[in-house]
Structure formats: C-alpha cells, structure tokens
Design a protein around this motif. Structure first.
Motif, PDB file in Angstrom:
ATOM      1  N   GLN A 140      46.358  20.971   9.370  1.00  0.00           N
ATOM      2  CA  GLN A 140      46.738  20.056   8.293  1.00  0.00           C
ATOM      3  C   GLN A 140      48.246  19.815   8.278  1.00  0.00           C
ATOM      4  OE1 GLN A 140      46.609  21.424   4.118  1.00  0.00           O
ATOM      5  NE2 GLN A 140      45.247  19.677   3.715  1.00  0.00           N
ATOM      6  N   LEU A 141      49.016  20.889   8.356  1.00  0.00           N
ATOM      7  CA  LEU A 141      50.477  20.763   8.348  1.00  0.00           C
ATOM      8  C   LEU A 141      50.970  20.003   9.577  1.00  0.00           C
ATOM      9  CD1 LEU A 141      51.496  24.322   7.077  1.00  0.00           C
ATOM     10  CD2 LEU A 141      51.518  22.166   5.796  1.00  0.00           C
ATOM     11  N   HIS A 142      50.306  20.235  10.705  1.00  0.00           N
ATOM     12  CA  HIS A 142      50.681  19.530  11.928  1.00  0.00           C
ATOM     13  C   HIS A 142      50.460  18.021  11.765  1.00  0.00           C
ATOM     14  CE1 HIS A 142      51.328  18.921  16.217  1.00  0.00           C
ATOM     15  NE2 HIS A 142      50.212  18.206  16.257  1.00  0.00           N
ATOM     16  N   SER A 143      49.343  17.642  11.158  1.00  0.00           N
ATOM     17  CA  SER A 143      49.049  16.223  10.936  1.00  0.00           C
ATOM     18  C   SER A 143      50.055  15.602   9.982  1.00  0.00           C
ATOM     19  CB  SER A 143      47.630  16.066  10.384  1.00  0.00           C
ATOM     20  OG  SER A 143      46.675  16.555  11.297  1.00  0.00           O
ATOM     21  N   LEU A 144      50.401  16.335   8.915  1.00  0.00           N
ATOM     22  CA  LEU A 144      51.391  15.835   7.959  1.00  0.00           C
ATOM     23  C   LEU A 144      52.751  15.634   8.629  1.00  0.00           C
ATOM     24  CD1 LEU A 144      50.515  18.050   4.854  1.00  0.00           C
ATOM     25  CD2 LEU A 144      50.234  15.564   5.033  1.00  0.00           C
ATOM     26  N   GLU A 145      53.110  16.574   9.478  1.00  0.00           N
ATOM     27  CA  GLU A 145      54.397  16.484  10.166  1.00  0.00           C
ATOM     28  C   GLU A 145      54.421  15.278  11.107  1.00  0.00           C
ATOM     29  OE1 GLU A 145      57.459  19.491  12.519  1.00  0.00           O
ATOM     30  OE2 GLU A 145      55.301  19.888  12.550  1.00  0.00           O
ATOM     31  N   ARG A 146      53.324  15.041  11.812  1.00  0.00           N
ATOM     32  CA  ARG A 146      53.233  13.885  12.704  1.00  0.00           C
ATOM     33  C   ARG A 146      53.384  12.584  11.920  1.00  0.00           C
ATOM     34  NH1 ARG A 146      53.160  14.247  18.430  1.00  0.00           N
ATOM     35  NH2 ARG A 146      52.092  16.164  19.035  1.00  0.00           N
ATOM     36  N   SER A 147      52.708  12.508  10.795  1.00  0.00           N
ATOM     37  CA  SER A 147      52.776  11.300   9.970  1.00  0.00           C
ATOM     38  C   SER A 147      54.195  11.062   9.469  1.00  0.00           C
ATOM     39  CB  SER A 147      51.808  11.432   8.794  1.00  0.00           C
ATOM     40  OG  SER A 147      51.867  10.295   7.972  1.00  0.00           O
ATOM     41  N   LYS A 148      54.848  12.133   9.049  1.00  0.00           N
ATOM     42  CA  LYS A 148      56.223  12.028   8.571  1.00  0.00           C
ATOM     43  C   LYS A 148      57.163  11.598   9.696  1.00  0.00           C
ATOM     44  CE  LYS A 148      59.936  14.848   6.588  1.00  0.00           C
ATOM     45  NZ  LYS A 148      60.327  16.225   6.176  1.00  0.00           N
TER      46      LYS A 148
END
Length: 610
Positions: free
Chosen positions: A67-75
């Motif tokens: 989840q955190l990895h996906s959020l970081e990619r989006s950011k």
C-alpha cells in the motif's frame, strides 16, 4: 537469502490476489485521508492470511508495504508532472551487507555522473566505486539520463565494492582492466592477418572447428566482444560477479554491432545472454533486471538457430549433444526463476522440472573423472567426455581423442589454405607450390622472392632461379605498395646470405654483419662480395647516388625505420596476446563445464518456494 525469497514469495502472491480481485489499496475504503489503514484493510489482511495459511500479522505487514509503495508511486508521478523531477529506485548491492533500496530524484536532463555521485553520497562510498546498470547497460558519466533511456520510476542496479584496500584497488582498476582487454583485442584484430597461422586466439570457429571468415568491417567489434566475454567469464569463475557483469554487458554492446548472420554461425552470443542473466542471479538482482526475460528468450532462439531443432545439427557435427545440456540446464533454470518472480507458477514448475532433468543427466562419477585425468585430460575435459559417453570411461577417452583430432585436422586445413592464398597463383592460374618455395628458401633465397619467381615461372624451379639471378626486375610484386618495394634490388627482394659463404668471409677476417650485407648486395656471389669488402677496406660502402634508392643513405634509413615500425608492432601484438591469454581461459569448450554446485543450490531454493 532464504528469508528474502520467502518475503518476495508472499508479495508475489498478494499482488496476484489484488490484481485478480481488482483491489486498489491506495483508494478508499482501504485508506484514510491521512494515509492510515481502515477496518476494510484489516479485514482484507485477515482474509488473505486464511487463504494463504499464514499468520495475520505477517500478511498485514506485507499488504501495508504494498500500500505504501503504491502511494509513493502515485505521489512521485504527480511531483514529476509538476516539477520535472523524476524518481529513481536503486538496488545497491554491497558485498557483506544486505541489498539496500534507495530512492533519489533527479531531472532527466542531468548527466549520468550527477546520479552516480548522489548514489555514492547516499551509500557513503567514493564515486568511482559505484557502477550503475539500467536495462542491461552501464550508465555512462557524460550523456544525460534521458539520452541513456531513463524515465520517471525507473529501477536501477548499483554495484558497490567492499571497503577493504584490496577490494577498493580492484574496483578502481575495473574499467582500466576492461579498457586493456578492449585495446588488446582491437590491436590484434587490426593485424589479424599478420599473426601466426597456429594462433588459436584470433580465430572464430563454429562447433566443428571450421574457421568462420570475418568481414573486415565487423572484425573489430566481433573480436573485441569475444575477448570481453571471455574475460567476463573468467571473472565469474572467480565469483567476482560485479566485474563479470560490467565486462559481459560491454561485450554485449560490442557484439550488437555485428550482423546476426555472423552470430548465428556460432553459439557465443546465446551463451553471453545466459552469462549476463546468471550474473544477475548471483548478484541477487534477477527479479529487478527488466532485460533478463528477453535475454533468455533470445538465447533460446539462438540455440535453436545454431544447434538446430532437437539439436540435430549439433549431433551431426559433434556426435553428441550431451555437453551442450549444460547450457540448456542453465537456460531452463533461469527461465524458471524469472517465471517464478513473474508469478507464472505453472511455467516456473515446468522449467525447473526440465532443469532438474538436465542436471541429473549431467552428473558424472568422480572416480571416473580422476581416471581420465590420469590419462592426461583436464578435469573439465574429463567431465565433458563422460557426459558425452554416458559415463563410460573408455568411450569417453576415445571421444575426447577423436574430438581433438577433428579440430586439429580442421585447423591444419585452414593453415594450408591461408598459406596457399598467401603464396598466390602462377601466370597460368595454378597455385604456387609451397614445397618448391621451401626448396628455394633452403637454397638461400628470401621466401617472398622465391614465391614471386615461382609465380612468374609457373612453378619451374630452374626458371625461377634464373629469374632471381638474371632478371630480378621482372619480380616486382604488384601486390605490395611502392614504398615497400621501390625497386627489385630493395631489401625485401635481396637473397638471404648463405651461411656457408658467411663463414668463408669470416675466415678471411671480415666482420659477420658486413659479410652478410656484402653477400646480399652481390646475390650470394662470393667474388662480388669480396670485391665490395676490399673496396671499402673491410666495410660495405653505400653509394651516395640519390637516383639509386636501394643504396642511397636515405633509402637505407627509410628501410630501417620501416623495419623498426614492424618490429614494434610485432612486440605490441605479442604483449597484447600474452595479456589476453593470461586473463582468459585457453581450454576447449571450457564454457560447457560446471561442477553443478551453484545450480543445485538455486534449484533447491526455488523448488522449496513452489
């Protein structure tokens, strides 16, 4: 490594479930506005834990990581659109430490050296100890990141050497060593036609030992690429995989400049793709190497082109495909591991099963290996023979002897063919007789002059001798440039001094070198040689006539300078060849040998995960 693989296995399974159920962890109802977790997230973790028969906390942590990895990619994507700063994730491989994942942001128009320096600072090592690899290529310092194919979100490999003084020194000399190999191979490729006929290093052979002729335009890239490949394999044998990978990728760049038709005649290019993928695996970076799957697919297609379907072409040439099973075993093993990391588990099981089947067929009895070694074969050759002979010692010995004889015959045929082409053809179209050339050389004439005389006399020895002695002006070699043979009486067309006549002049009290010079100029007529020596008071006096290029001081100086340049080039080639021979293997089919130890370890690890 086992724990890392188990964690990677869990992430692969969770990604598959999320994709199958079209769950987006970075959106509601699985995340709060403050990026916290929700009850729906906890319920999902509990559900997946039951499905996978794992502890809830373990699955919860893995899902949160995704989840955190996906959020970081989006950011990162949003920030790139707004500011132009691209995000890069770098897996740093440091000997003696666990691999580290580093995130850096740079604009794509900066030079490669800026990214390298930033990574070195982040890791805390000297900049010249960091080598970056992206998509199968080494990042260079001068072109921009965009020019080298990097994009926002790219994942790179960073190879870092250990901190001991010895390792630091080796790292500092990595590119110098690669440059030396490249320069040596380039030098040899430029003068390949001048090398000795029995110089095996500078020949490209197919599986039967037949020489593959090299187009001049591609000779340099091909020979440099092959030299770098061999040096990379030597580094891999020493388990120096960072150096091996850098050398192998540079070899791949060189060979990519050659036509595919040349590479299809030998298996070097396919083996190179395997070696690069194997280095990725040994550096624990195969899952992050985006080019690995394509390299393995290319290797499989190239093996079919080279060996034929079901290896029928290989069997026709060698009588057996047993030893090439080493390559197929590694190919299936690597393909299975790549398929596993792509969550293609059925394909992974199939490939690993085929790898295990090939590996079992390659095992040989160690006592039989020792027996063949007592007969004079190396350990690698002994294993090769036993694999080809299905473990039978006597058949293995005969197989190795037959293979050696076959290669020797092919090379002797190549040597004779080169000799025939070098001697040329007579005026009537027939080939110059090599035995007659040797006969004239034995009489004291220079080899080049003897060949020219036999060409003009259609292989009649008596006529050839008459031409040399009475009509040397007819023997101008049209194949040589005017500065090499300016007149028929130049140094290259003079008779070699007869040793018996030299001894006679020495007995008269004349200096050896002066005696040889006098005999050359008088074409081995001793009376003429004596006249020259008497006239010069024991020394041969050169004429100052500027119209006579064979005797003028200017011509002599020019010939000496040319001879000096030739000798210098010869010494350079000998040193280059010596350095290359010291750096790479010289044993036949060495690339087909393996103890199977590493392959067995990787096979066991990935089978346990499946």
């Amino acid at each position: 490594m086992e724990n890392n693989l188990q964690h990677e296995d869990l992430l692969i399974k969770l990604r598959a479930k999320l994709n199958e159920e079209k769950v987006k962890l970075w959106e509601t109802p699985y995340i709060t506005q403050e990026n916290g977790i929700t009850q729906n997230f906890k319920d999902l973790a509990e559900k997946y834990a039951k499905d996978l028969s794992l502890e809830n906390d373990v699955v919860h942590q893995a899902l949160r990581e995704l989840q955190l990895h996906s959020l970081e990619r989006s950011k990162d994507n949003a920030e790139y659109k707004e500011t132009g700063f691209a995000a890069f994730r770098i897996k740093a491989t440091i000997p003696g430490e666990k691999p580290r994942m580093i995130k850096l942001q740079k604009k794509l128009d900066v030079l490669g050296t800026e990214l390298i320096a930033a990574i070195a600072t982040e890791i805390g090592v000297a900049e010249n100890r960091v080598k970056l690899i992206f998509n199968g290529k080494v990042i260079k310092p001068t072109p921009s990141l965009e020019e080298q194919g990097l994009k926002n979100g790219a994942t790179l490999m960073a190879l870092v050497m250990a901190e001991t003084p010895e390792e630091v020194k080796k790292e500092d000399t990595m590119y110098m060593e690669m440059k030396t190999v490249r320069d040596d191979a380039t030098l040899l490729s430029e003068y390949v036609d001048e090398l000795a006929d029995d110089d095996e290093y500078m020949k490209l052979e197919d599986q039967s030992g037949k020489t593959v002729e090299l187009p001049a335009a591609e000779r340099r890239s091909l020979l440099v690429g092959l030299a770098l490949h061999e040096r990379g394999r030597a580094a891999a044998k020493q388990h120096d995989y960072p150096l091996a990978l850098v050398l192998l990728l540079e070899a791949d760049r060189q060979l990519s400049e050659c036509r595919s038709s040349i590479l299809k005649s030998v298996d070097n290019w396919a083996v190179l793709q395997l070696d690069i993928s194997w280095s990725y695996l040994c550096l624990r970076s195969l899952p992050h190497a985006a080019d690995a799957a394509q390299r393995l697919a290319s290797a499989e297609a190239a093996f079919k082109d080279t060996y034929g379907e079901d290896h029928q072409r290989l069997i026709a040439l060698k009588g057996s495909a047993a030893n090439e099973r080493v390559l197929l075993m590694r190919l299936y093993l690597l393909q299975g591991i790549v398929a596993y990391h792509q969550n293609k588990r059925a394909d992974a099981r199939d490939k690993l099963a085929r790898a295990e089947q090939e590996l079992n067929a390659l095992r040989v009895d160690e006592d039989s290996v020792l027996t063949l070694m007592e007969l004079g074969w190396s350990r690698a050759a002994a294993r090769s023979g036993l694999r080809a002979a299905a473990g039978d010692r006597e058949r293995a010995h005969h197989y190795l002897a037959d293979r050696r004889a076959q290669r020797d015959r092919a090379r002797e045929a190549h040597r004779l063919d080169r000799q025939r082409r070098a001697l040329g053809v007579c005026a009537d179209g027939s080939a110059v007789n090599a035995a007659l050339v040797d006969g004239l050389v034995g009489m004291g004439y220079a080899r080049r002059l003897a060949a020219l005389a036999l060409r003009n006399s259609n292989n009649h020895v008596a006529e050839a001798v008459r031409l040399i002695q009475e009509q040397p002006e007819m023997l101008a070699d049209s194949d040589l440039s005017s500065d090499e043979v300016s007149t028929p009486s130049s140094e290259d067309s003079l008779v070699e001094p007869d040793n018996k006549l030299v001894a006679e002049l020495e007995a008269m009290g004349y200096d050896t070198e002066e005696a040889k010079t006098a005999l050359r100029m008088s074409r081995n007529h001793i009376s003429g040689a004596v006249d020259r020596l008497v006239a010069g008071g024991g020394k041969v006096v050169q004429s100052d006539d500027p119209d006579n290029p064979s005797t003028s001081s200017g011509a002599v100086t020019k010939r000496k300078a040319k001879k000096h340049r030739r000798d210098k080039r010869r010494k350079e080639r000998e040193l280059a060849l010596r350095r290359l021979n010291a750096a790479i293997r010289s044993e036949e089919d060495d690339y087909l040998d393996t103890s199977l130890t590493e392959e067995e370890e990787f096979l066991a690890q990935y089978k346990s995960l499946l």
